[in-house]
Structure formats: C-alpha cells, structure tokens
Design a protein around this motif. Structure first.
Motif, short mmCIF file in Angstrom:
data_model
loop_
_atom_site.label_atom_id
_atom_site.label_comp_id
_atom_site.label_asym_id
_atom_site.label_seq_id
_atom_site.Cartn_x
_atom_site.Cartn_y
_atom_site.Cartn_z
N SER A 217 0.84 -1.19 0.00
CA SER A 217 0.00 0.00 0.00
C SER A 217 0.88 1.24 0.00
N ALA A 218 0.28 2.37 -0.34
CA ALA A 218 0.98 3.65 -0.33
C ALA A 218 0.04 4.71 0.19
N PHE A 219 0.61 5.67 0.90
CA PHE A 219 -0.16 6.76 1.48
C PHE A 219 0.61 8.06 1.23
N VAL A 220 -0.04 9.04 0.60
CA VAL A 220 0.62 10.29 0.23
C VAL A 220 -0.11 11.44 0.89
N ARG A 221 0.65 12.37 1.47
CA ARG A 221 0.10 13.58 2.07
C ARG A 221 0.79 14.78 1.46
N SER A 222 0.03 15.85 1.19
CA SER A 222 0.61 17.00 0.51
C SER A 222 -0.04 18.29 0.97
N ILE A 223 0.78 19.29 1.26
CA ILE A 223 0.32 20.66 1.44
C ILE A 223 1.20 21.51 0.54
N PRO A 224 0.89 22.81 0.39
CA PRO A 224 1.71 23.63 -0.51
C PRO A 224 3.20 23.51 -0.21
N ALA A 225 3.97 23.20 -1.22
CA ALA A 225 5.44 23.14 -1.18
C ALA A 225 5.98 21.95 -0.38
N LYS A 226 5.14 21.00 0.00
CA LYS A 226 5.65 19.86 0.76
C LYS A 226 4.80 18.64 0.49
N THR A 227 5.44 17.55 0.05
CA THR A 227 4.76 16.28 -0.18
C THR A 227 5.60 15.16 0.41
N SER A 228 4.96 14.24 1.10
CA SER A 228 5.67 13.07 1.63
C SER A 228 4.81 11.83 1.37
N ALA A 229 5.46 10.67 1.40
CA ALA A 229 4.75 9.44 1.09
C ALA A 229 5.22 8.31 1.99
N ASP A 230 4.29 7.41 2.33
CA ASP A 230 4.59 6.18 3.04
C ASP A 230 4.42 5.03 2.06
N LEU A 231 5.45 4.20 1.91
CA LEU A 231 5.38 3.01 1.08
C LEU A 231 5.40 1.81 2.00
N ASN A 232 4.30 1.05 2.01
CA ASN A 232 4.11 0.00 3.01
C ASN A 232 4.04 -1.38 2.36
N SER A 246 7.69 -0.21 6.47
CA SER A 246 7.28 0.97 5.72
C SER A 246 8.44 1.94 5.62
N TYR A 247 8.45 2.71 4.55
CA TYR A 247 9.43 3.78 4.40
C TYR A 247 8.70 5.09 4.19
N ARG A 248 8.95 6.05 5.06
CA ARG A 248 8.38 7.39 4.93
C ARG A 248 9.46 8.31 4.40
N THR A 249 9.22 8.92 3.26
CA THR A 249 10.25 9.72 2.60
C THR A 249 10.77 10.82 3.51
N GLU A 250 12.08 10.92 3.58
CA GLU A 250 12.81 11.95 4.32
C GLU A 250 12.47 11.97 5.81
N ASP A 251 12.02 10.83 6.36
CA ASP A 251 11.63 10.87 7.76
C ASP A 251 11.97 9.60 8.54
N LEU A 255 8.83 -0.33 11.33
CA LEU A 255 8.58 -1.75 11.50
C LEU A 255 7.25 -1.93 12.21
N MET A 256 6.45 -2.88 11.77
CA MET A 256 5.11 -3.04 12.35
C MET A 256 4.71 -4.51 12.41
N ALA A 257 3.79 -4.78 13.32
CA ALA A 257 3.28 -6.13 13.48
C ALA A 257 1.91 -6.04 14.14
#
Length: 310
Positions: A217-232, A246-251, A255-257
């Motif tokens: 799955s993927a989850f993307v959040r965006s506001i003006p001038a900033k976008t980040s994504a979680d790749l799960n 999961s990898y959250r860009t630039e953050d 690890l989950m269970a």
C-alpha cells in the motif's frame, strides 16, 4: 534545548519546523476514515479504530496523538456514516478535532465507488506560564512577550473535508482534501491559519498461498510546497497475525506487526526509526492500534412462490 525547541514549535503553530499541521500515523492502512470521509461504511461492517502515537520519545513535550474513528454502512442513506475524534498535543499546544462524515456509495464493476464529506470542529488551545526546564518557571510578564499567554487560551473554527474512494475485495484507492475552507483559529494573541491538506491512498491484496497474503500500500500527504509518502508492505498469515515494514520519505523507516484475536479484534504496533536530521535527538516513535469490526449479515431476498410450480 529540547524543551525550548518544543516550546518554539507550540508558539509558531507547529508550522516553522513541521510542514504539515495534521498529525501523521504509520499504520495509515488501518486509519482511513480520519483522512478520507468517503471511506465511511466501506467495510460493510460496524467498525471502531483507535490509534495512539507517541512521537520522538526522547523529547519532553514531544507530539502525542490519539484518534478514535467509528463508521458503519447505513442502507437507507445509500452509503455510510462515520465519526472521528482526534486529540493532538505538542509542547504547550493542544489540538482537538471532532467531525461527522457521510459517504454516498454505489456499485462500479466488482467494487463500490463512494464520494463523501465531513463537517466538524477544530479547536486549538495554548497553556500559559511556560516551564522550560527544571530550574524554574519563566513568567510571560518577565519575558515581556505578548505572544506568550499568562493563562490558558483557546479558540475554534468549523472544518470541512471531502473525498472519493473505491474499494473491491482485493483493491482500494482514494483521494481527499481536508481543511477546505482554510479557516483561521484565534486563541489569545495567537492565530493559526489552517492549510489545505491533500491525501492519496492505494492498496492491494495478493494471495501467495491459501493462508498467506501480500498487502502492499501507499499513502501520500501533501500541502503547498511539501509532499511526503509512506510506502508500506505487510504480510498477513491467515486471519491471525501480520508483519510489515514501511518507508516514509525523508523521515523514517517503520517496523510493524499485529495480531487478530476473537476473530473481530485486531491489535497492532509500529516503531519508527528516525532517518531525518532529528535522528541524533530522537529515540524513535511508538504507535499502538486497536480495531474492532462487526460484520453485518446481508439480507437474503425472500423466496417468491409461483402457483404454477407448486
């Protein structure tokens, strides 16, 4: 220094150091109603989900967030209803959000498409008389700063969001926008301008064996001038437990269970390994999830007798 950092975050409405105003969650695949009202009733079940997140645990006054969401299909409304309650605290600032969602759902191919909206209240409050460290209390009058309140202050404004969501047995995708009115909340001498947040989510399920399923799955959040994504990526073993990363860009790397018990209850945990510049100060973030869904039985059509075939 860490306490001073969090105090500055609170005074600036968390916008100078953090691009987005809404709190983030790592187990976003289990938290769909809060960012997208169109998901209300999409599980064809009465569902309740509770998440609690403690971020950057080595910081005193670091963000702590709890969100409760409840939703269910409502047949006579041709869709679903949902309720979300969220409380977020960072430093000396608290944010409370309560909203009611409605989604209109209709059949599209093998799944259902929904369009939805939510209406609610966003409230912010700020504690007065800040304590920066163990040596004493810094009185606002001593600091001679009109932005620091001498007592607790709060303010609120109504909030509006909308979204679209499609789901079938093995696939889902959605887009949404929150804080559509971009309202302003005034509290004391402070004010916060709500920024419009855009969200996107997509996920699928692939059966590897009869008892093992792969769920990217993927989850993307965006506001003006900033976008980040979680790749799960989660691996589910029957209806018993799951593990994932999961990898959250630039953050962070996450690890989950989780485990399912009594058939309808799901308990989950995730740990964020910070990869941003805060990694030298943070011991990571903890997040806990508890969910319950009660599947509704579909009504079977009544048998129709024909006298010709008695």
């Amino acid at each position: 220094m860490k306490k001073l950092l969090l105090a500055l975050v609170a005074l600036t409405g968390s916008t100078l150091l953090f691009a987005q105003q809404d709190p983030q969650f790592s187990q976003n695949m289990f938290n769909r109603l809060q960012p997208n009202p169109a998901t209300a009733g999409s599980n064809d079940a009465i569902c309740a989900h509770l998440l609690y997140r403690s971020q950057w645990v080595s910081f005193e006054g670091a963000p702590k967030t709890g969100v409760l969401s409840i939703d269910a299909p409502v047949s006579f409304l041709h869709g679903g209803l949902g309720l979300t309650l969220m409380n977020d605290k960072i430093g000396f600032e608290k944010t409370f959000n309560a909203k009611l969602a409605y989604a209109f759902r209709f059949n599209i191919g093998a799944g259902k498409l929904a369009v939805g909206a939510d209406l609610g209240l966003m409230q912010k409050s700020l504690e007065g008389g800040f304590v920066f460290d163990g040596s004493g209390v810094y009185n606002p009058k001593d600091l001679n700063d009109p932005l620091i309140p001498n007592s607790n202050v709060s303010g609120s404004n109504f909030d509006l969001g909308a979204g679209a969501y499609y789901n079938s047995e093995h696939f889902y995708a959605g887009i949404s926008a929150l804080h559509l009115t971009e309202g302003q909340i005034d509290y004391g001498n402070q004010s916060t301008d709500l920024a419009r947040h855009l969200y996107g989510m997509i996920g699928a399920s692939f059966d590897i064996t009869p008892s093992v399923a792969l769920k990217p799955s993927a989850f993307v959040r965006s506001i003006p001038a900033k976008t980040s994504a979680d790749l799960n990526l989660n691996v589910h073993f029957g209806n018993t437990f799951h593990v994932g990363a999961s990898y959250r860009t630039e953050d962070a790397i996450v690890l989950m269970a989780g485990v399912t018990f009594f058939q309808n209850f799901r308990l989950g945990y995730s740990y964020d390994i910070t990869t941003s510049r805060l990694k030298d100060f943070s011991n990571g973030s903890h997040e806990f999830f508890l969910g319950y869904c009660h599947k509704l039985k579909k009504k079977q059509p009544s048998a129709v007798r024909n006298v010709r075939f008695l």
